[in-house]
Write an enzyme that holds these catalytic residues in place. Structure first.
Site, short mmCIF file in Angstrom:
data_model
loop_
_atom_site.label_atom_id
_atom_site.label_comp_id
_atom_site.label_asym_id
_atom_site.label_seq_id
_atom_site.Cartn_x
_atom_site.Cartn_y
_atom_site.Cartn_z
CB SER A 253 -0.95 -0.06 1.19
OG SER A 253 -2.06 0.72 0.94
CE LYS A 257 0.02 5.05 -1.88
NZ LYS A 257 -0.92 4.37 -2.66
CD1 TRP A 344 -7.72 3.40 -1.97
CD2 TRP A 344 -9.39 4.45 -3.01
NE1 TRP A 344 -7.65 4.74 -1.64
CE2 TRP A 344 -8.67 5.41 -2.26
CE3 TRP A 344 -10.50 4.87 -3.74
CZ2 TRP A 344 -9.01 6.75 -2.22
CZ3 TRP A 344 -10.83 6.23 -3.71
CH2 TRP A 344 -10.09 7.15 -2.97
CG HIS A 395 -5.66 -2.50 0.74
ND1 HIS A 395 -4.96 -2.28 -0.42
CD2 HIS A 395 -5.12 -1.66 1.66
CE1 HIS A 395 -4.05 -1.34 -0.22
NE2 HIS A 395 -4.13 -0.95 1.04
C1 GCU Z 1 -5.24 5.01 1.75
C2 GCU Z 1 -4.63 5.72 0.58
C3 GCU Z 1 -3.87 4.75 -0.32
C4 GCU Z 1 -2.92 3.94 0.49
C5 GCU Z 1 -3.64 3.28 1.64
C6 GCU Z 1 -2.70 2.51 2.57
O1 GCU Z 1 -6.26 4.19 1.31
O2 GCU Z 1 -5.64 6.36 -0.14
O3 GCU Z 1 -3.15 5.45 -1.31
O4 GCU Z 1 -2.29 3.00 -0.31
O5 GCU Z 1 -4.28 4.25 2.41
O6 GCU Z 1 -1.54 2.87 2.67
O7 GCU Z 1 -3.16 1.59 3.19
#
Ligand code: GCU
Length: 415
Positions: A253, A257, A344, A395
């Site tokens: 997540s 990134k 998402w 997720h």
């Molecule tokens: C939020 C955010 C995402 C990210 C996520 C996470 O949903 O919008 O971009 O990846 O948190 O880090 O769990």
């Protein structure tokens, strides 16, 4: 009595609307695109054509012209560049704890404190280094960008024992069994999760005299998290229990990134794994499917640099898209993971990014992805230098995912 009834009614209405608001999460915003038919037409920038319009046809042109150009665009426009500190940083390593009987003697746990200092102050981060006891010689390791603290005993125990039920648990025993060590770097040691001030963490050591906030092109949150992993890598280079030529970087997540940004910038990382990194990770900006740049900077204004804000609603004007960042990891292997219910994070966009990075892998003599179609569920692509799988569910990093990550890492990092 009448007043009391009205008060009770009022409280009841207020309570119901709080619940309704809590249920209405960002994924349910009415303007979010989840339907493939609603994804706008877009043209990706050609990863193999320079800003001067010249086609790149050799590995040398890629390495000396196009790759540096792309990296500089990502640094200055998306994640933010790390500035030079006015006075050089001193770095100190300290082993603050050693447990040679970790996990019933299966491994050794060491807690390493890394302290950064200069005349502006002092900041430290704590990394955890786990190595298997039954493997001879320096071992390959997987480094994980972690959401969770490496400092608190409770947190650490939960994370290290559970893998499936808790997102981001660490199945360290499985990595040991595969002959790997495991290293954990905590995202908030240097900068807070959603910092909007940048006054308490590492930034202050880098500010020029009179500066108190990062400039529009300078490092914000994700660049800072990535910097932490690079400093952890500096430490690993001094540690002879670790083979620093076989270190992977992974994250889920937001941390996925950070993992891609780390792996792209620092060529010492031999493998990169992105788990459901989505927007600002593996997913393509131009698809605007699931989370968009606008959604991201609205909720997390400084995960990206301030320059990135300028492209909200204008993704087509970006001189880059995320396939180009994945391409910058080449020729080193990269593995991307999505899940069908994690809309998402735009799993389709994550796959396409990996696919469109393939020409660079091929140019460098490596094997990219050959089909534009996302593979079926639970059919991992393991045989090339870009790996991928998608599965049912949402997720999280499931046991199935961990097993694929270990399998892919074994293929690429074990001798
Ligand atoms: C939020 C955010 C995402 C990210 C996520 C996470 O949903 O919008 O971009 O990846 O948190 O880090 O769990």
């Amino acid at each position: 009595m009448k007043h009391l009834t009205l008060l009770a009614l009022g409280l009841c209405i207020a309570f119901t609307s709080v619940i309704a608001e809590a249920k209405q999460s960002k994924e349910d915003d009415s303007d979010v695109i989840y339907d493939e038919d609603k994804v706008p037409h877009y043209d990706l920038p050609d990863v193999l054509v320079t800003s001067q319009g010249k086609r790149v046809t050799t590995a040398e042109e890629w390495n000396t012209v196009r790759r540096p150009e792309i990296m500089s665009l990502f640094s200055n426009l998306i994640y933010g560049r790390i500035p030079e500190p006015e006075s050089p940083l001193q770095v100190k390593y300290e082993v603050v704890k050693t447990d040679p009987e970790y996990m019933n003697r299966k491994g050794t746990r060491r807690d390493i404190k890394i302290t950064f200092s200069n005349d502006k102050g002092e900041v430290d981060m704590l990394i955890l280094v786990f190595t298997p006891n039954n493997v001879e010689g320096p071992v390959p390791v997987m480094m994980k960008h972690s959401f969770n603290s490496t400092h608190s005993k409770r947190d650490f125990e939960v994370r290290s024992r559970l893998s499936d039920r808790f997102r981001n648990g660490w199945p360290i025993g499985k990595w040991f069994d595969a002959g790997f060590g495991f290293v954990v770097v905590y995202q908030q040691d240097l900068v807070k999760h959603n910092d909007v001030e940048f006054s308490s963490g590492i930034h202050k050591l880098f500010y020029k005299t009179g500066q108190s906030f990062p400039k529009a092109h300078e490092w914000a949150n994700l660049s800072t998290v990535a910097w932490g992993a690079m400093r952890a890598m500096d430490y690993l280079e001094t540690d002879d229990t670790i083979d620093h030529t076989r270190v992977g970087i992974m994250g889920h997540s937001k941390m996925g990134k950070a993992a891609i940004w780390t792996g792209a910038q620092d060529e010492r990382f031999a493998l990169t794994i992105s788990a459901q990194s989505g927007c600002a990770g593996a997913a393509l900006w131009r698809r605007t499917s699931g989370e968009t740049l606008e959604k991201m900077v609205t909720r997390f204004p400084y995960w990206l640099s301030r320059n990135a804000w300028k492209f909200v609603g204008n993704e087509d004007d970006l001189p880059v898209d995320q396939h180009m960042l994945i391409a910058c990891i080449a020729p080193r292997p990269v593995y991307i993971h999505s899940a069908v219910d994690d809309t998402w994070a735009d799993g389709r966009g994550e796959y396409l990014s990996a696919y469109h990075a393939s020409p660079v892998y091929e140019l460098l003599g490596k094997k990219g992805l050959s089909s534009m179609d996302t593979p079926p569920l639970n059919s991992p692509i393991m045989d090339g230098d870009i790996g991928y799988h998608t599965r049912e569910g949402g997720h999280t990093i499931s046991d199935y995912d961990w097993d694929r990550f270990i399998e892919y890492s074994t293929k690429h990092l074990q001798k």
